[in-house]
Design a protein around this motif. Sequence first.
Motif, PDB file in Angstrom:
ATOM      1  N   UNK A  19       1.068  -0.756  -0.326  1.00 16.56           N
ATOM      2  CA  UNK A  19      -0.229  -0.249  -0.163  1.00 16.56           C
ATOM      3  C   UNK A  19       0.904   0.886  -0.251  1.00 16.56           C
ATOM      4  N   UNK A  20       2.154   0.910   1.010  1.00 14.43           N
ATOM      5  CA  UNK A  20       2.868   2.417   1.138  1.00 14.43           C
ATOM      6  C   UNK A  20       3.512   2.771  -0.496  1.00 14.43           C
ATOM      7  N   UNK A  21       4.182   1.879  -1.013  1.00 12.08           N
ATOM      8  CA  UNK A  21       4.249   1.606  -2.414  1.00 12.08           C
ATOM      9  C   UNK A  21       3.590   2.368  -3.324  1.00 12.08           C
ATOM     10  N   UNK A  38       6.400   1.782 -12.685  1.00 16.72           N
ATOM     11  CA  UNK A  38       6.593   1.350 -11.582  1.00 16.72           C
ATOM     12  C   UNK A  38       5.098   0.246 -10.758  1.00 16.72           C
ATOM     13  N   UNK A  39       5.353  -0.236 -10.518  1.00 15.35           N
ATOM     14  CA  UNK A  39       3.357  -0.786  -9.904  1.00 15.35           C
ATOM     15  C   UNK A  39       2.761   0.065  -9.229  1.00 15.35           C
ATOM     16  N   UNK A  40       1.471   0.135  -9.816  1.00 17.01           N
ATOM     17  CA  UNK A  40       1.104   1.573  -8.829  1.00 17.01           C
ATOM     18  C   UNK A  40      -0.405   1.066  -8.288  1.00 17.01           C
ATOM     19  N   UNK A  41      -0.816  -0.199  -9.427  1.00 17.07           N
ATOM     20  CA  UNK A  41      -2.067  -0.739  -8.484  1.00 17.07           C
ATOM     21  C   UNK A  41      -1.480  -2.200  -7.294  1.00 17.07           C
ATOM     22  N   UNK A  42      -2.458  -2.469  -6.255  1.00 18.68           N
ATOM     23  CA  UNK A  42      -1.898  -3.769  -6.115  1.00 18.68           C
ATOM     24  C   UNK A  42      -1.811  -4.998  -6.841  1.00 18.68           C
ATOM     25  N   UNK A  43      -2.503  -5.240  -7.903  1.00 16.73           N
ATOM     26  CA  UNK A  43      -2.071  -6.174  -9.187  1.00 16.73           C
ATOM     27  C   UNK A  43      -1.418  -5.914  -9.193  1.00 16.73           C
ATOM     28  N   UNK A  44      -0.216  -4.740  -9.982  1.00 16.14           N
ATOM     29  CA  UNK A  44       0.497  -4.647 -10.640  1.00 16.14           C
ATOM     30  C   UNK A  44       1.915  -4.903  -9.736  1.00 16.14           C
ATOM     31  N   UNK A  45       1.727  -4.846  -8.039  1.00 18.16           N
ATOM     32  CA  UNK A  45       2.741  -4.762  -7.738  1.00 18.16           C
ATOM     33  C   UNK A  45       3.040  -6.286  -7.289  1.00 18.16           C
TER      34      UNK A  45
END
Length: 182
Positions: A19-21, A38-45
């Motif tokens: 979430x922080x990222x 860079x990943x900006x959503x939970x799915x991408x992360x």
Amino acid sequence: MPPTPSRVELHPLTLSDQDEFCTLVQASSELHRPWMQLPATAQEFQAWMHRFDDGTNRGYLIRVRETGAAAGTVNINSIIRGRYQGASLGYAAFAPFAGHGYMTEGLASTLQHAFTDLRLHRLEANIQPANKASLAVVQRLGFRYEGVSPNYLYIDGAWRDHERWAITAPKPWTPDPSLPEV
Ligand SMILES: CC(C)(COP(=O)(O)OP(=O)(O)OC[C@H]1O[C@@H](n2cnc3c(N)ncnc32)[C@H](O)[C@@H]1OP(=O)(O)O)[C@@H](O)C(=O)NCCC(=O)NCCS
């Protein structure tokens, strides 16, 4: 005079940083565009985290010691052993903390970690010629310019030329056991 202690420390990136990222990446879109995605959503992360599964790539947050705030992120990518013992760096500041020297300090810690703990011998940073902030960081850290790699990476919808900057481990250096003896 003894060296000034670093204001930042490296923390391996974990699933609990999600979430922080993502919040920091969303807040940094103007700073990162067009250099870095860079990943900006939970799915991408969660998909992104799989790149660290087999140890070929390693990801870290650069945290400010005093506050714990994440000032940026760095990856040690494409680690190759054998006769190469090298890797390439990917990095980005998070917008609220850009321009304070935290990335320079965090990348200095990354070099130290890579050359001593990981026993890598060479680190590269591949940078588009117009990315002045990134070129300034590697020059501050003592990377040397090695040349231009035409059409090197597919970024922002096109193959982009990159300048290749590199640094090798200071001596004395303890090799990784995977380095052949002769
Ligand atoms: C490249 C990038 C990571 C550099 O981040 P940064 O925040 O500028 O780097 P630093 O934290 O080292 O800050 C350096 C600046 O802080 C200033 N500064 C302020 N206080 C400082 C201190 N105590 N110590 C050192 N520098 C300090 C420096 O003078 C420098 O500013 P200048 O370049 O105008 O001289 C950032 O611009 C970024 O995320 N760009 C987008 C992603 C990207 O391009 N990644 C790299 C792809 S190759």
